[in-house]
Design an enzyme around this catalytic site. Structure first.
Site, PDB file in Angstrom:
ATOM      1  N   ASP A  40       0.720  -1.140  -0.172  1.00  0.00           N
ATOM      2  CA  ASP A  40       0.026   0.068  -0.015  1.00  0.00           C
ATOM      3  C   ASP A  40       0.691   1.412  -0.026  1.00  0.00           C
ATOM      4  O   ASP A  40       1.977   1.157  -0.124  1.00  0.00           O
ATOM      5  CB  ASP A  40      -0.931   0.077   1.181  1.00  0.00           C
ATOM      6  CG  ASP A  40      -0.116  -0.222   2.631  1.00  0.00           C
ATOM      7  OD1 ASP A  40       0.836  -0.261   2.540  1.00  0.00           O
ATOM      8  OD2 ASP A  40      -0.932  -0.525   3.642  1.00  0.00           O
ATOM      9  N   ASN A  65      -7.724  -0.718  13.785  1.00  0.00           N
ATOM     10  CA  ASN A  65      -9.499  -0.666  13.376  1.00  0.00           C
ATOM     11  C   ASN A  65      -9.571  -2.150  12.542  1.00  0.00           C
ATOM     12  O   ASN A  65     -10.480  -2.159  12.202  1.00  0.00           O
ATOM     13  CB  ASN A  65      -9.776   0.534  12.483  1.00  0.00           C
ATOM     14  CG  ASN A  65      -8.959   0.411  11.321  1.00  0.00           C
ATOM     15  OD1 ASN A  65      -7.790  -0.150  11.111  1.00  0.00           O
ATOM     16  ND2 ASN A  65      -9.102   1.310  10.240  1.00  0.00           N
ATOM     17  N   GLU A 103     -10.011  -0.900   4.566  1.00  0.00           N
ATOM     18  CA  GLU A 103     -10.522  -0.513   5.892  1.00  0.00           C
ATOM     19  C   GLU A 103     -11.823  -1.354   6.182  1.00  0.00           C
ATOM     20  O   GLU A 103     -12.464  -1.713   5.193  1.00  0.00           O
ATOM     21  CB  GLU A 103     -10.861   1.050   5.546  1.00  0.00           C
ATOM     22  CG  GLU A 103      -9.536   1.864   5.305  1.00  0.00           C
ATOM     23  CD  GLU A 103      -8.489   2.163   6.468  1.00  0.00           C
ATOM     24  OE1 GLU A 103      -8.473   1.312   7.402  1.00  0.00           O
ATOM     25  OE2 GLU A 103      -8.104   3.168   6.478  1.00  0.00           O
TER      26      GLU A 103
END
Ligand code: PGA
Length: 246
Positions: free
Chosen positions: A67, A136, A143
């Site tokens: 990423d 998270n 995400e």
């Protein structure tokens, strides 16, 4: 999925480094996707030491970037590009022709995604994907809420990622978007290895190991991976270290 628990971060990192070495021994031209972040940092140090001391040859191996922060140049020490160059490519002496990273400054990020997907296909897929887990539950920049059916894509970063991501930079950054491999790459990799250490990861690791599999926690999909491995130290499992005996 296989869970392996180590006494401490050093043990975990040593085993993760050995996992990488065993793959390059079996397949010298293996394709690796190695995450950035604090979790695998010691793995890379130990990997470089071992490669130097034992003469492990990575010259035929390929490296794919997981990423990148959109808009952040490779010269910024907080970029994934910079991190991988410093921690993996330079120490292992990897030739640039064997390195494929996202250009997050590209004016056409969709093209970047397509060309990354094509590169991975042409190389015959990823042999080992080593990832951390975000606070998270993200993997790369996949995400919470992301579909597991996506390959490379551009994504608006979760607020947690925007905040936690500041730790990689020397100055405050606006981190709105990321470009990332998809969970489909993660699930299709021949081996998926997730590493997590430290008490601060205990909550998210517990959820990843126990919750019902859903898109709300991207890393949870490792449980669907036929060759998925989770390496944690005892702190990331919420276990206290035994008191040292005097
Ligand atoms: P960390 O990051 O290894 O620095 O905790 C993990 C991640 O965000 O994927």
């Amino acid at each position: 999925m296989k869970l392996e628990i180590f006494d401490n971060y050093e043990e975990l990192s040593l085993h993760a480094a050995k996992e990488i070495i065993s793959i390059v021994h079996q397949k010298p031209n293996a394709v690796f996707c190695l995450a950035t972040g604090d979790s695998p940092k010691l793995t890379y140090t130990l990997l470089a030491n071992e490669a130097r001391e034992s003469g492990v040859d990575f010259s035929k191996a390929y490296f794919i970037g997981l990423d990148e922060w959109v808009g952040v140049p490779p010269t910024n020490p907080g970029s994934c590009h910079y991190y991988l160059t410093r921690n993996v490519f330079q120490p292992l002496g990897i030739d640039v022709t064997h390195i494929h990273l996202f250009n997050a400054l590209s004016e056409n990020l969709q093209n970047e995604c397509q060309s990354m997907d094509k590169t991975i296909r042409n190389l015959g897929g990823i042999d080992l994907m080593l990832v951390g887990i975000g606070m998270n539950g993200h993997v790369g920049f996949n995400e919470p809420g992301i579909s597991p059916d996506l390959y490379s894509h551009v994504i608006n970063l979760d607020e947690v990622t925007q905040t936690v991501g500041q730790k990689y930079f020397n100055e405050t950054m606006v981190l709105k978007q990321g470009i990332t491999l998809g969970l489909k790459h993660f699930l299709e990799s021949k081996v998926a290895l997730l590493v997590a250490n430290g008490e601060k990861k205990a909550g998210i690791i517990k959820r990843a190991l126990e919750e019902t599999i859903s898109e709300t926690l991207p890393a949870i999909f490792i449980r669907k991976h036929a060759n998925g491995k989770v390496f944690v130290d005892s702190a990331a499992l919420g276990q206290k270290q035994p008191e040292a005996t005097l």
